[in-house]
Structure formats: structure tokens, C-alpha cells
Design a protein around this motif. Sequence first.
Motif, PDB file in Angstrom:
ATOM      1  N   LEU A   1      63.044  -4.028  10.197  1.00  0.00           N
ATOM      2  CA  LEU A   1      63.356  -3.014   9.197  1.00  0.00           C
ATOM      3  C   LEU A   1      62.076  -2.415   8.618  1.00  0.00           C
ATOM      4  O   LEU A   1      61.948  -1.196   8.487  1.00  0.00           O
ATOM      5  N   ILE A   2      61.138  -3.304   8.296  1.00  0.00           N
ATOM      6  CA  ILE A   2      59.874  -2.813   7.727  1.00  0.00           C
ATOM      7  C   ILE A   2      59.126  -1.974   8.745  1.00  0.00           C
ATOM      8  O   ILE A   2      58.550  -0.926   8.417  1.00  0.00           O
ATOM      9  N   ASP A   3      59.122  -2.436  10.021  1.00  0.00           N
ATOM     10  CA  ASP A   3      58.405  -1.682  11.043  1.00  0.00           C
ATOM     11  C   ASP A   3      58.996  -0.281  11.197  1.00  0.00           C
ATOM     12  O   ASP A   3      58.249   0.711  11.304  1.00  0.00           O
ATOM     13  N   ARG A   4      60.314  -0.185  11.216  1.00  0.00           N
ATOM     14  CA  ARG A   4      60.944   1.122  11.425  1.00  0.00           C
ATOM     15  C   ARG A   4      60.678   2.053  10.247  1.00  0.00           C
ATOM     16  O   ARG A   4      60.516   3.257  10.422  1.00  0.00           O
TER      17      ARG A   4
ATOM     18  N   ASN B   1      61.627  -9.522  16.658  1.00  0.00           N
ATOM     19  CA  ASN B   1      63.060  -9.827  16.615  1.00  0.00           C
ATOM     20  C   ASN B   1      63.505 -10.318  15.253  1.00  0.00           C
ATOM     21  O   ASN B   1      64.686 -10.630  15.071  1.00  0.00           O
ATOM     22  N   ASP B   2      62.590 -10.407  14.301  1.00  0.00           N
ATOM     23  CA  ASP B   2      62.974 -10.762  12.944  1.00  0.00           C
ATOM     24  C   ASP B   2      63.523  -9.513  12.281  1.00  0.00           C
ATOM     25  O   ASP B   2      62.880  -8.459  12.272  1.00  0.00           O
ATOM     26  N   ALA B   3      64.731  -9.626  11.706  1.00  0.00           N
ATOM     27  CA  ALA B   3      65.426  -8.461  11.171  1.00  0.00           C
ATOM     28  C   ALA B   3      64.633  -7.804  10.048  1.00  0.00           C
ATOM     29  O   ALA B   3      64.537  -6.576   9.980  1.00  0.00           O
ATOM     30  N   ARG B   4      64.130  -8.592   9.187  1.00  0.00           N
ATOM     31  CA  ARG B   4      63.381  -8.010   8.077  1.00  0.00           C
ATOM     32  C   ARG B   4      62.136  -7.291   8.581  1.00  0.00           C
ATOM     33  O   ARG B   4      61.791  -6.207   8.135  1.00  0.00           O
TER      34      ARG B   4
ATOM     35  N   ARG C   1      65.136 -17.432   2.374  1.00  0.00           N
ATOM     36  CA  ARG C   1      65.108 -18.454   3.417  1.00  0.00           C
ATOM     37  C   ARG C   1      64.217 -18.068   4.575  1.00  0.00           C
ATOM     38  O   ARG C   1      64.075 -18.820   5.511  1.00  0.00           O
ATOM     39  N   LEU C   2      63.586 -16.907   4.547  1.00  0.00           N
ATOM     40  CA  LEU C   2      62.724 -16.490   5.640  1.00  0.00           C
ATOM     41  C   LEU C   2      61.352 -17.135   5.500  1.00  0.00           C
ATOM     42  O   LEU C   2      60.879 -17.388   4.400  1.00  0.00           O
TER      43      LEU C   2
ATOM     44  N   LYS D   1      69.801  -4.087   1.636  1.00  0.00           N
ATOM     45  CA  LYS D   1      70.720  -4.814   0.763  1.00  0.00           C
ATOM     46  C   LYS D   1      71.350  -5.988   1.495  1.00  0.00           C
ATOM     47  O   LYS D   1      71.538  -7.065   0.925  1.00  0.00           O
ATOM     48  N   ARG D   2      71.676  -5.776   2.777  1.00  0.00           N
ATOM     49  CA  ARG D   2      72.294  -6.883   3.523  1.00  0.00           C
ATOM     50  C   ARG D   2      71.301  -8.019   3.750  1.00  0.00           C
ATOM     51  O   ARG D   2      71.670  -9.188   3.779  1.00  0.00           O
TER      52      ARG D   2
END
Length: 533
Positions: free
Chosen positions: A102-105, A96-99, A82-83, A74-75
Motif C-alpha cells: 500500500l505504501i509503495d503504491r 508481498n506485505d500488504a502494508r 501485529r506487523l 482502514k482495513r
Amino acid sequence: MGMFDWLSGLFGRASSGRPTAPAAGAASPAPPPVRSSAPEQQPRPRQSGPKRLEGLDASQFAPLEIDDARGQAKRLSRSFGRLVWGNRTDRIPPANDARTLLIDRMMVAEGLVTPEELADIHRVGAEMDRLRPDYDAAHRAGAKAAEQAAASSRQEREQRKAEKKAAAAERKRERAEQIAERRRSDIVFLGRGVSRGLADRQSYPDLLGSFGLPVMATPADVVKAMGFLDIAELRWLAFHTEAATRTHYVQFTTRKKSGGVRVLASPHQKLRRAQGWVLENIIAKIRVDDAAHGFVAGRSTVSNATPHVGQQVVVNADLKDFFPSITFYRVEGFFRRLGYSGAVATILALLTTECPRQQVTYAGQTLWVATGPRCLPQGACTSPGLSNAIAWKLDRRLGGMARGLGWTYTRYADDVTFSASGEPAAKVGWLLARLRHLAQEEGFELNHKKTRVQRQNAQQSVTGLVVNDRVGVSRKTVRRLRAILHNAKQTGLEAQNRDNHPNFTGWVQGMIAYVAMANAEQGASLQAAFDEL
């Protein structure tokens, strides 16, 4: 489908407790852990110690709980637009890309991939990013080299094409020059149906020399031997066409004694000169059979009639259409048998033959259209000699047959005569039958309307001369001449012109000479009477 949609679907499947199938090409994941909301369930044990692969820590891909993943999603949802890693398939997003993290984890949590595999994947992606500038540069250099090679290839092709065009143009120019030169110095075509022998340039000098004939093998040799024509004039004189706007002959007709008309063709000056050369240098040197008396120097109607004087039976026959039956191909074959090449034989045959023609008007143009095949024209100086030469075999066969039967044979042009006395005179029927067959075999045909069998009890004539007791002109003709000359002493010679002869004086003189040729005494008496006028 965007990554965010994929992630949302992944969360939905995770919450439903159903495992997600691994992506195509990915390593087979470990069996997914069994999840439960019971407090006594222990979390999945981690692997012993973190594993680093070239700076990447596999521990950073630790699995997330569903609730934590939802919160982070959600955040991050506000910044997805913009990615730069949306739907790209040509790069591996960095860890190091946050998205991406998240997907990897979540993938690890679902058992789709292990942390070590993810670390290795991102290491490959980082290595690709490091090598990408060199790859792009090499790609650009390769593209440039390929473009240069393509341009060079196109230039070479254009150059080869230009060279081929230039070579083709040069060949065309050379061929045109060769054709023009050949037209100036050679003849390769003289009309449809008559040009087949022009390619043959092989003559037989030894055979020609045995006849004392000029040696010629090519059209140029013919021109050189004649000396008064060039190749273009020879081609024009010899060319054959079915419908001509201009012919080399002047046609006119004369009446026959038997009725009807005879078409005569007189050649124009150039063709007449060429035919005169052929007659003098070739035809006149060919020996004819002793039985032939027509158109032969030193022979006449008198020499033709003399062998039949005093015979019990005289048979006269006529060869139908004598000159027209001697066609172009027979004349060409005659010249070939002399030893001339096909080219020379064709040219000589075309110079000495012509089609019977009729004048017609078509589309406002006057044409002379052929009404039959090329043959000996009546009016050319070469036709009599060629007819005797081509009829040589006929004379030999008829003469041999006559001698075998005890008969005498002579021929004057198209008039053939046989005579005999005693026992052989009874074989008239057999003689006529053999005559018909032999004539057909040699390419001739008898005119049965003019076949006559003459006995001693009636007037026997051969080529207009009486042969009962001696060679002479008929009594009727001699008496008529005597009457004209006698009456002319009283009325003058022109008053006796009852048949309206255009040159009556010349006709009388000619008839007196004709009588003198057959009987010198009668001719001398008539000539004396004419001189008194």
C-alpha cells in the motif's frame, strides 16, 4: 514516527493537492501528475509493457487512487500493531506485505519513486534476506575471532608485562647484589662536601715511585697496603658528618702561656694506628725544607736557634692558628700532588683531619656538632709532618726573600725567625711587610701580637733559647733550678714544689735535660746536684 502515521500524513497531503518531498537518498522522482476532479481528465499513461526484475513485476506497484488507498488503510489499521516492520531500519520489507505494498503504491502515485525502482529496491531487500544468514554467521564468526584475538592480545600483553616485571625484579636484584658487593669492596661516599674525589681512580706510579711511596689507586689498595683494616672499618674511620653521635677523638684542653686554652684531640686506637701507618709510609718519606726545624728528626729548638746567634737584630713572628688553617682541601691537594688518585687522596685526607666539635644535647641525644671546617687536629701524629710538607712552599719563598735581603730564616712549627747584622739589619720594616704578604698568599696569617723585633742591647731569644752570644737557657731558669736543688738538700725535693706540679721530680729532671740540650756544661753541673739528693 510510525509508518501508519507517516501514511496518514501522506494521505492528508495528497488530499490537499500538495506534493510530498522525496526522501533523503531516494532517486529524483518524475514530476507529479496534475490531479483534478473534472471528468474529462485522462489518467496518467502507463509505461509500455510490464518490466520484471528477478521475479518482481513492476506492474504490481501500480498507483492507487486516494479513495482506494484510504479504504485499504482502514482495513489494515487493525493489524498494524501485529506487523513486524514497524520502525525497523535494518531490513527492507518484502513486497508481498500488504502494508508495504500500500505504501509503495502511494509513493508511486505521488511520484516519489517509479515502479521499476521499487522492484529493484525489493530485489535488493530479498537478496539481503537471502544472504543474511551467511552475513550473520560471518558476523558471529568475526566477532568470535575478534574476541579470541582480543583475548590472545590481552594474554600476550599480560605475558609481556609479567616478563617485564620479572626482568625489572632481576635487574633490581642484580643491582642490590652489585651495591652490596661494592660496599664490601669499595667506597663511593664518605659524607657531604668531601666525596667528590672518590670517583677518580687514576694514580701516577712513576711519580709515587720517585718519592718511594706505596702505589695505591683505589680504597681496596689502601686496605691492602695497611693490612689491618677492611673496607667497612676504613669507611667508618674516614666518614665525615656534621653532627656525630660518636667521634674518633678524645678532646681535652691545656692552658697557653699567653692566656686562654688550647684544645687538643687525641685519636682512638684504630684511628691512631691508621695515622701511624700514614706517617711512617708516606709523610716521613717527604723531604722538608732546610729552614723547617720543628717535628723533624735530628732537628730541635737548638738547631732552630743556632743560625741566629750573635746577630744585631732578631725578628720573631707567629703564624696564627697554624694547624686549623691547614684544611681538608689543602691536605687532599698535597696527597694528589704526590701522585695519588682522588679516591686515595680523599681517604688519606679524611684520616688525618677532623672538625673542631662542640658537645650539645638535642631531643635527648648527645651530639658532637662541627663548629668549623675539617683541619689538622692538634694531637694527631700526622699533623706536624703534614704541616711541614704543606708549608714547604712558604719556607721556600720566605727563605728566598731572606737570602735576597741578606737575612737568615728558620721556622719551628708556627714560629718564624729572621736575623741579620750590618746594613741588611736596617730593612726590618720592609721585611715585615713582605712577610705578611707572602704568608697570606700561601694561606697563612700572622699573629701581630706576637711579632717581636729584638736588638743586641736586650735579651734575644728564639723558641725559648737565648742567642745573644751562644745558645742557652735563660739565666733566670738556670738560677731557679740551682736554688731548688740547693734548698732540697736541707728540706727535701718535694718541699720545693711551690707551683704544685703533679710530678715535681719528673719536672725537675726534664728541666735539667732541657738545659743540658742547650748547654752541656750547665746541664752536667745541675745533674750532679740532683744526683746528690
